[in-house]
Design an enzyme around this catalytic site. Structure first.
Site, PDB file in Angstrom:
ATOM      1  N   CYS A  55       6.448  -6.711   6.943  1.00 57.80           N
ATOM      2  CA  CYS A  55       7.602  -6.248   7.709  1.00 57.80           C
ATOM      3  C   CYS A  55       7.955  -7.298   8.744  1.00 57.80           C
ATOM      4  O   CYS A  55       7.075  -7.934   9.322  1.00 57.80           O
ATOM      5  CB  CYS A  55       7.281  -4.924   8.406  1.00 57.80           C
ATOM      6  N   GLY A 115       6.967  -1.668   5.929  1.00 55.09           N
ATOM      7  CA  GLY A 115       8.366  -2.087   5.913  1.00 55.09           C
ATOM      8  C   GLY A 115       9.294  -1.141   6.645  1.00 55.09           C
ATOM      9  O   GLY A 115       8.969   0.011   6.897  1.00 55.09           O
ATOM     10  N   GLU A 116      10.458  -1.676   7.020  1.00 50.48           N
ATOM     11  CA  GLU A 116      11.527  -0.877   7.631  1.00 50.48           C
ATOM     12  C   GLU A 116      12.527  -0.548   6.504  1.00 50.48           C
ATOM     13  O   GLU A 116      13.216  -1.444   6.000  1.00 50.48           O
ATOM     14  CB  GLU A 116      12.183  -1.686   8.759  1.00 50.48           C
ATOM     15  N   CYS A 147      -1.042   6.207   9.945  1.00 46.38           N
ATOM     16  CA  CYS A 147       0.204   5.538  10.294  1.00 46.38           C
ATOM     17  C   CYS A 147      -0.077   4.273  11.091  1.00 46.38           C
ATOM     18  O   CYS A 147      -0.905   4.269  11.995  1.00 46.38           O
ATOM     19  CB  CYS A 147       1.075   6.458  11.141  1.00 46.38           C
ATOM     20  N   SER A 153      12.392   7.012   7.307  1.00 47.46           N
ATOM     21  CA  SER A 153      12.035   6.821   8.714  1.00 47.46           C
ATOM     22  C   SER A 153      12.440   5.420   9.157  1.00 47.46           C
ATOM     23  O   SER A 153      12.060   4.432   8.523  1.00 47.46           O
ATOM     24  CB  SER A 153      10.518   7.010   8.854  1.00 47.46           C
ATOM     25  N   CYS A 189       6.486  -4.563  15.299  1.00 44.60           N
ATOM     26  CA  CYS A 189       6.212  -3.561  16.336  1.00 44.60           C
ATOM     27  C   CYS A 189       4.777  -3.763  16.830  1.00 44.60           C
ATOM     28  O   CYS A 189       3.860  -3.989  16.036  1.00 44.60           O
ATOM     29  CB  CYS A 189       6.399  -2.157  15.784  1.00 44.60           C
ATOM     30  N   GLU A 199       0.808  -1.223   0.000  1.00 41.28           N
ATOM     31  CA  GLU A 199       0.000   0.000   0.000  1.00 41.28           C
ATOM     32  C   GLU A 199       0.842   1.276   0.000  1.00 41.28           C
ATOM     33  O   GLU A 199       1.999   1.279   0.424  1.00 41.28           O
ATOM     34  CB  GLU A 199      -0.937  -0.014   1.203  1.00 41.28           C
ATOM     35  N   LEU A 255      11.316   6.847  17.746  1.00 41.38           N
ATOM     36  CA  LEU A 255      11.836   6.454  19.063  1.00 41.38           C
ATOM     37  C   LEU A 255      10.722   5.870  19.939  1.00 41.38           C
ATOM     38  O   LEU A 255      10.839   4.786  20.467  1.00 41.38           O
ATOM     39  CB  LEU A 255      12.488   7.668  19.733  1.00 41.38           C
TER      40      LEU A 255
END
Ligand code: SF4
Length: 348
Positions: free
Chosen positions: A114, A162-163, A335, A194, A118, A93, A218
């Site tokens: 991912c 994704g990272e 997000c 990011s 998280c 997406e 963070l």
């Protein structure tokens, strides 16, 4: 010659890949301008490009596109969420974000799914499928640009699925193509990458001196809490990450950019603000505060009073902040919500 996607190249990498053709820098720029700058699939009539070179580029160069499976327009704001399918059937997406000035930014995915899991992120619950190639990232931006003639697309943020730093080479290559004057023609400082904090990659990125903005997500300064929210945090110490961002800021200038996904009762305390102040004493910080969007209900948004308390504590500790509006909630474009459609059409 190895087959390659022509939209995965800067002029330099194109000339290198097709070195047997002896493409001059000017010709390589014209080819990239045709397939990325002009967003076309043909090489007809490129001035000075010999027929032999044109045939070889078309013969060994892929120009396939992503397929738009779905686009959802938010009813409450000008966000649009795209569901793309690549040539192997994998889906991911992209979100078109309206900026305050009449412009758009594009939130792109860098991976299908991912691996980092998280706790507050829908993408993380999907698991990892594969990295995206540079052209698949570039194409997300080209598609939004093509479909949004009413406003210019002036920014890109690598904050979708994704990272980005787990797909480092393709992400940097895509950013280069998007910045190139013959490619996407975006300003380097309008491209934002990011990361949730892959320390060695932050160090590498700083050493390489890229012009793109770097944001560290963070979200907590407390090592245990952070490790619970972002499992990758078990590998990297918060103090080391802060030091890496200070080093990045010293090299690149501007503020240290941080993101903070705000969760009621989790990371809204004055202790977090105090620790931020301590970790970043003496440097300018710009902390983007984003309200959590967790459809499972495990994490809740902070109410106005709780949020204000945290923002006041940030100010008292010398931490600059902006509240980032995480829009398109009705289309799950906010997000942390990029997963529903990929899971099989649970989008409202
Ligand atoms: S927040 Fe980013 S890094 Fe973490 S699971 Fe979601 S997409 Fe991956």
């Amino acid at each position: 010659m190895e087959p390659t996607h022509l939209r995965s190249h800067t002029p330099l990498s194109l000339a290198t890949h097709f070195r047997d053709l002896g493409l001059s820098p000017t010709l390589a720029r014209r080819v990239v301008n045709r397939v990325v700058g002009e967003d076309r699939d043909d090489l007809e009539g490129i001035p000075g490009l010999p027929r032999r070179a044109s045939d070889a580029l078309q013969g060994h160069g892929d120009l396939r596109r992503l397929r738009v499976v779905d686009r959802r327009r938010s009813a409450v704001d000008p966000f649009v969420k795209y569901l793309f399918e690549s040539v192997d059937g994998r889906r991911f997406e992209t979100v078109r974000i309206p900026l305050e000035k009449p412009r758009f930014s594009v939130c792109v995915s860098s991976q299908v799914g991912c691996a980092l899991a998280c706790g507050f992120c829908e993408t993380g619950r999907l698991g990892f499928e594969r990295n995206l190639e540079a052209w698949e990232i570039v194409e997300q931006v080209l598609t939004v640009r093509r479909e949004s003639p009413e406003r210019p697309v002036t920014g890109v943020v690598f904050q979708g699925q994704g990272e980005p730093f787990q797909n480092y080479d393709a992400v940097i290559r895509a950013a280069e193509i998007l910045r190139d004057p013959s490619g996407g023609r975006l300003r380097g400082d309008r491209i934002t990458i990011s990361t949730v904090g892959l320390l060695p990659m932050i160090e590498r990125y700083t050493d390489e001196g890229h012009p793109y903005r770097l944001i560290l997500s963070l979200t907590s300064t407390d090592p245990e809490k952070r490790a619970r929210l972002l499992p990758v945090a078990r590998r990297y110490d918060v103090a080391d990450l802060a030091q890496a961002m200070r080093r990045h800021q010293a090299r690149r200038g501007g503020p240290v950019n941080l993101a903070w996904v705000l969760m009621s009762g989790v990371n809204t305390g004055a202790d977090e603000a105090r620790e931020l102040g301590r970790l970043f004493r003496g440097v300018k910080v710009r902390l983007s505060v984003i309200d959590v969007n967790d459809p499972t209900g495990e994490f809740e948004r902070a109410g106005d009073e709780e949020r204000s308390g945290f923002l006041n504590a940030l100010a008292e500790n010398g931490i600059g902040f902006v509240r980032r509006y995480s829009g398109g909630p009705d289309i799950h474009a906010a997000c942390g919500m990029l997963a529903s459609a990929a899971r099989g059409g649970a989008v409202v």
